[in-house]
Design an enzyme around this catalytic site. Structure first.
Site, PDB file in Angstrom:
ATOM      1  N   ASP A   1      10.369  93.884  20.292  1.00  0.00           N
ATOM      2  CA  ASP A   1      10.903  93.185  19.107  1.00  0.00           C
ATOM      3  C   ASP A   1       9.965  94.038  17.362  1.00  0.00           C
ATOM      4  O   ASP A   1      11.442  94.286  17.164  1.00  0.00           O
ATOM      5  CB  ASP A   1      10.174  91.479  18.809  1.00  0.00           C
ATOM      6  CG  ASP A   1      10.908  90.948  20.528  1.00  0.00           C
ATOM      7  OD1 ASP A   1      11.627  91.809  21.251  1.00  0.00           O
ATOM      8  OD2 ASP A   1      10.434  90.239  20.624  1.00  0.00           O
TER       9      ASP A   1
ATOM     10  N   LYS B   1      15.927  74.246  17.272  1.00  0.00           N
ATOM     11  CA  LYS B   1      17.333  74.805  16.763  1.00  0.00           C
ATOM     12  C   LYS B   1      17.268  73.139  16.372  1.00  0.00           C
ATOM     13  O   LYS B   1      16.908  72.557  16.203  1.00  0.00           O
ATOM     14  CB  LYS B   1      17.928  74.065  18.361  1.00  0.00           C
ATOM     15  CG  LYS B   1      17.481  74.995  19.587  1.00  0.00           C
ATOM     16  CD  LYS B   1      18.066  74.616  21.367  1.00  0.00           C
ATOM     17  CE  LYS B   1      17.309  75.591  21.887  1.00  0.00           C
ATOM     18  NZ  LYS B   1      17.713  75.133  23.569  1.00  0.00           N
TER      19      LYS B   1
ATOM     20  N   LYS C   1       9.918  77.903  24.778  1.00  0.00           N
ATOM     21  CA  LYS C   1      10.320  79.146  25.295  1.00  0.00           C
ATOM     22  C   LYS C   1      10.219  79.722  26.471  1.00  0.00           C
ATOM     23  O   LYS C   1       9.067  80.368  26.355  1.00  0.00           O
ATOM     24  CB  LYS C   1      10.496  80.166  24.244  1.00  0.00           C
ATOM     25  CG  LYS C   1      11.682  81.309  24.761  1.00  0.00           C
ATOM     26  CD  LYS C   1      11.758  82.018  22.896  1.00  0.00           C
ATOM     27  CE  LYS C   1      12.584  83.521  23.086  1.00  0.00           C
ATOM     28  NZ  LYS C   1      12.827  84.383  24.177  1.00  0.00           N
TER      29      LYS C   1
ATOM     30  N   CYS D   1     -22.391  98.315  49.079  1.00  0.00           N
ATOM     31  CA  CYS D   1     -23.949  99.050  49.147  1.00  0.00           C
ATOM     32  C   CYS D   1     -24.624  98.691  50.711  1.00  0.00           C
ATOM     33  O   CYS D   1     -24.429  97.300  51.299  1.00  0.00           O
ATOM     34  CB  CYS D   1     -24.725  98.153  47.529  1.00  0.00           C
ATOM     35  SG  CYS D   1     -26.129  98.585  48.146  1.00  0.00           S
TER      36      CYS D   1
HETATM   37  S1  IVH Z   1      18.486  78.257  23.298  1.00  0.00           S
HETATM   38  C1  IVH Z   1      21.780  80.195  20.969  1.00  0.00           C
HETATM   39  N1  IVH Z   1      17.123  77.028  24.674  1.00  0.00           N
HETATM   40  O1  IVH Z   1      14.905  83.069  25.032  1.00  0.00           O
HETATM   41  C2  IVH Z   1      20.504  79.821  22.037  1.00  0.00           C
HETATM   42  N2  IVH Z   1      16.742  79.821  25.029  1.00  0.00           N
HETATM   43  O2  IVH Z   1      17.033  85.275  22.699  1.00  0.00           O
HETATM   44  C3  IVH Z   1      20.748  79.944  23.534  1.00  0.00           C
HETATM   45  N3  IVH Z   1      15.444  81.225  26.187  1.00  0.00           N
HETATM   46  O3  IVH Z   1      17.018  84.865  27.339  1.00  0.00           O
HETATM   47  C4  IVH Z   1      19.588  79.565  24.039  1.00  0.00           C
HETATM   48  N4  IVH Z   1      13.815  79.260  26.565  1.00  0.00           N
HETATM   49  O4  IVH Z   1      16.817  82.253  27.822  1.00  0.00           O
HETATM   50  C5  IVH Z   1      17.115  78.511  24.669  1.00  0.00           C
HETATM   51  N5  IVH Z   1      14.318  76.670  25.070  1.00  0.00           N
HETATM   52  C6  IVH Z   1      15.571  77.402  25.535  1.00  0.00           C
HETATM   53  C7  IVH Z   1      14.826  78.706  25.719  1.00  0.00           C
HETATM   54  C8  IVH Z   1      15.821  79.819  25.729  1.00  0.00           C
HETATM   55  C9  IVH Z   1      14.348  80.473  26.824  1.00  0.00           C
HETATM   56  C10 IVH Z   1      15.556  82.201  26.410  1.00  0.00           C
HETATM   57  C11 IVH Z   1      17.296  82.786  26.647  1.00  0.00           C
HETATM   58  C12 IVH Z   1      17.500  84.098  26.324  1.00  0.00           C
HETATM   59  C13 IVH Z   1      16.468  84.054  24.788  1.00  0.00           C
HETATM   60  C14 IVH Z   1      16.887  84.077  23.732  1.00  0.00           C
END
Ligand code: IVH
Length: 677
Positions: free
Chosen positions: A38, A290, A116, A434
């Site tokens: 990243d 979000k 996430k 041993c």
């Molecule tokens: S929302 C535009 N919610 O993160 C937003 N993504 O970079 C769409 N991911 O591989 C994704 N947990 O699979 C969202 N609670 C979550 C998430 C999530 C993991 C992953 C997603 C994608 C990456 C996005």
């Protein structure tokens, strides 16, 4: 930075990132940590933003993932599956909030904050409520159609509930493998001599990308829904409402979701999730923040590769890159030699790591780890840090291949090779041992095992203290522990009145124990807690077991020939009998198993979970009570749980059990259920 320098660095970064993309997405064999990846991506994004003339359609910043492999048929996403921008610190989170507030012309924005998942993103397409297709995210526009594999994932509804399901619904979420299932899978694979998965994410990805869905069916995968391609299909006006609707339709939705008013609350929530990260049953690598309102999301819109309404606050990595200073060899309780890598200390997931286990010689060879290697290491949950792989491109050619020593590194006695069964290191194959049964390392480990939580549970008796007691000649075996006096302890470096009194009190408490704990504590090869329980339930006294023939021992359910021989061999040794005899002389009392065993199956098939503080028993005792009656104890609350036993100060598990309608018992209820009051 000059224009030429920027252009050169951009070229370099693009090549590097493409290389790592391929390692990660195509070969499933990354060379750098996600965090480092990243960082490269962010450096490139910054340079491109500062130097717009360097933009190029083939830059890795212009795509959201990697191209799908050729082996599955492509599955186009009607609405692209975008990626999310990352924030590495609080300032970046605040910048995001600032941008959002400015665009929405608002003083405070409500965010829906979700852990996430660190798994694999997939999309499921339902027509008229029936699952018709499912695929991976791929490059965001086209993924791989893995429908037959997704059908094997039990948490994916094949048909969705509700009276009138939407005509078309595209559900998005993450396929993950729970830590427990991951460990179990790797344990099986190591027994079968197959390559191990580096982490649960790779295991989930590898399991889902199988051309033969029967293999996928044998893997314990889970799906969590976190969104839909179009919220209108669910008549939802907020992200939170989307999640609620998805839950109502039968999808598994992460319970750790929080509505936060303003960025301060969101930040607090992110930190609280980060703190309990390790306690979660699956891996997460951040918190997704979000904008909750769908109208607001639409107004904010999307940029090239990500929406303006979402941000991922990334946790510090649990993987890191470091160097192997040396490969040391440790001697375990049964004399087995285990290679351990001594590392240049490095921070992983907030903890400094300077050692990683290598399990056994086969493992060192399979991973091909050498002294001087640059390696990727990782910590997963409460698991001991381990080496994922060496970074071969960093090798100089000077790194020596590892060999097991011919003499014990602790006592110098000869080392023998034997074709071991499953051993304490969890590995199989050739073992090095041993031969000296009074090797100080072996004795120390035996005493440590005897004192461990599932054995005699002697609180406060760590390895360092045992070493000191042995060095002073106060303790030569487990029985000697019960001869220790206050004066003895006060003569040992590091002990004072209080610590001496505490250790003597724990020793005293441990004198009364159960047959199961005692058998386990003896440290007989192959006898773990489950076998100890079955043996205790069957023989019901130590005399019965010590007098039994190998065939009689083998007749106990779950006990094989190798274990039966090991048990017989253990009790046939004069030294072992002598130590056991002295333990009893020194006041050890072993209770036979309580009523209920053997053959009490009153809780058979029932799933229990414990939360809060119990006052009448420890967690491990409660667990024993359930297991001895045929029940299971799990760590998390789900719909399939039969009982949540809530002690004092029960927290979120209690809330969750209530919301799922799971039966909640007090400690007293539980005791009366097992006939304990
Ligand atoms: S929302 C535009 N919610 O993160 C937003 N993504 O970079 C769409 N991911 O591989 C994704 N947990 O699979 C969202 N609670 C979550 C998430 C999530 C993991 C992953 C997603 C994608 C990456 C996005």
């Amino acid at each position: 930075m000059s224009k030429e320098k920027a252009a050169a660095r951009v070229r370099e970064l693009r090549a590097l990132i493409e290389h790592h993309n391929r390692r990660y997405y195509v070969l499933d064999s990354p060379e750098i940590s996600d965090f480092d990846y990243d960082s490269l991506m962010r450096e490139l994004l910054t340079l491109e933003a500062l130097n717009p003339e360097l933009a190029s359609p083939d830059s890795p910043t212009q795509r959201v993932g990697a191209l799908p492999l050729k082996t599955f048929s492509p599955m186009p996403h009607r609405v692209p599956m975008l990626s999310i921008d990352n924030a590495m610190n609080e300032a970046e989170l605040r910048d995001f909030d600032g941008r959002v507030r400015k665009l929405l012309e608002r003083d405070e924005v409500t965010y829906c904050c979700e852990p996430k998942f660190d798994g694999l993103a997939v999309e499921l397409l339902y027509r008229g409520g029936v699952l018709v297709t499912g695929g991976t995210r791929g490059d965001g526009y086209t993924g791989e159609d893995v429908t037959p594999n997704l059908r094997t994932v039990k948490s994916i509804p094949l048909r969705i509930g509700g009276e009138r399901p939407p005509e078309l619904l595209e559900v998005r979420g993450e396929v993950v493998m729970y830590r427990k299932s991951f460990q179990e899978l790797n344990r099986e694979r190591s027994e079968q001599g197959e390559a191990l998965f580096a982490n649960p994410r790779n295991a989930a990805a590898g399991s889902l990308r199988q051309l033969d869905s029967r293999i996928t069916a044998g893997r314990d995968l889970s799906f969590f829904a976190y969104g839909v391609s179009d919220a209108a299909a669910l008549e939802a006006s907020s992200q939170y409402a989307v999640l609620e609707r998805l839950g109502g339709l039968g999808f598994r939705v992460n319970p750790e979701v929080r509505i936060c008013k303003g960025i301060d609350e969101a930040m607090k929530f992110a930190i609280s999730v980060q703190e309990k990260r390790e306690a979660l049953p699956f891996e997460i690598d951040g918190v997704v923040i979000k904008v909750d309102g769908i109208r607001d999301q639409d107004e904010l819109g999307i940029k090239a590769r990500s929406p303006r309404w979402a941000l991922a606050y990334k946790f510090p990595p649990t993987q890191a890159v470091t160097v192997v200073r040396e490969i040391l060899v440790q001697v375990g309780r049964t004399g087995v030699l285990t290679p351990v890598a001594a590392l240049e200390p490095v921070k992983v997931g907030g903890v400094t790591v300077s050692r990683a286990t290598l399990h056994n010689l086969d493992e060192v060879r399979r991973k091909d780890v050498r002294k001087g290697d640059t390696v990727i290491i990782q910590r997963a949950g409460d698991v001991i840090p381990e080496i994922v792989s060496p970074v071969l491109s960093k090798r100089t050619g000077e790194e020596p291949e590892f060999a097991m020593p011919g003499a014990c590194p602790v006592c110098g006695a000869p080392v023998i090779r034997d074709q071991g069964e499953e051993e304490e290191g969890g590995g199989q194959g050739i073992m090095f041992r041993c031969v000296n049964i009074s090797c100080p390392a072996v004795v120390r480990e035996q005493i440590f095992h005897f004192a461990s939580k599932d054995a005699l549970d002697i609180e406060g008796l760590g390895r360092k203290i045992i070493d000191k007691l042995m060095d002073k000649g106060l303790v030569k075996n487990a029985a000697d522990l019960y001869t220790l006096t206050r004066e003895d302890l006060l003569g040992v470096e590091g002990f004072a009145e209080l610590s001496a009194a505490n250790l003597l009190a724990s020793l005293d408490r441990s004198r009364r124990t159960t047959l199961q704990r005692f058998l386990y504590g003896l440290g007989i090869p192959h006898v773990g807690t489950v076998a100890a329980r079955d043996l205790a339930g069957h023989f019901r006294s130590l005399e019965q077991l010590t007098e039994a023939k190998a065939e009689e021992i083998e007749a106990v359910r779950g006990v094989g020939g190798v274990m039966a021989q090991a048990i017989r061999g253990f009790f046939d040794r004069g030294e072992n009998r002598a130590v056991i005899g002295r333990l009893f002389e020194l006041g050890l009392e072993v209770e036979p198993p309580r009523a209920g065993t053997p053959g009490d199956t009153s809780l058979s098939g029932k799933k229990f979970c414990f939360t809060g503080t119990l006052s009448r028993m420890t967690r491990s005792e409660a667990k024993e009570e359930v297991q001895s009656r045929g029940g299971n104890v799990v760590d998390s609350v789900s719909k399939s749980l039969d009982y949540l036993v809530a002690g004092a100060e029960a927290g979120s598990k209690l809330d969750r059990a209530r919301s799922l309608g799971v039966a909640v018992l007090t400690e007293e209820d539980f005791l009366s259920m097992i006939g304990g009051v």
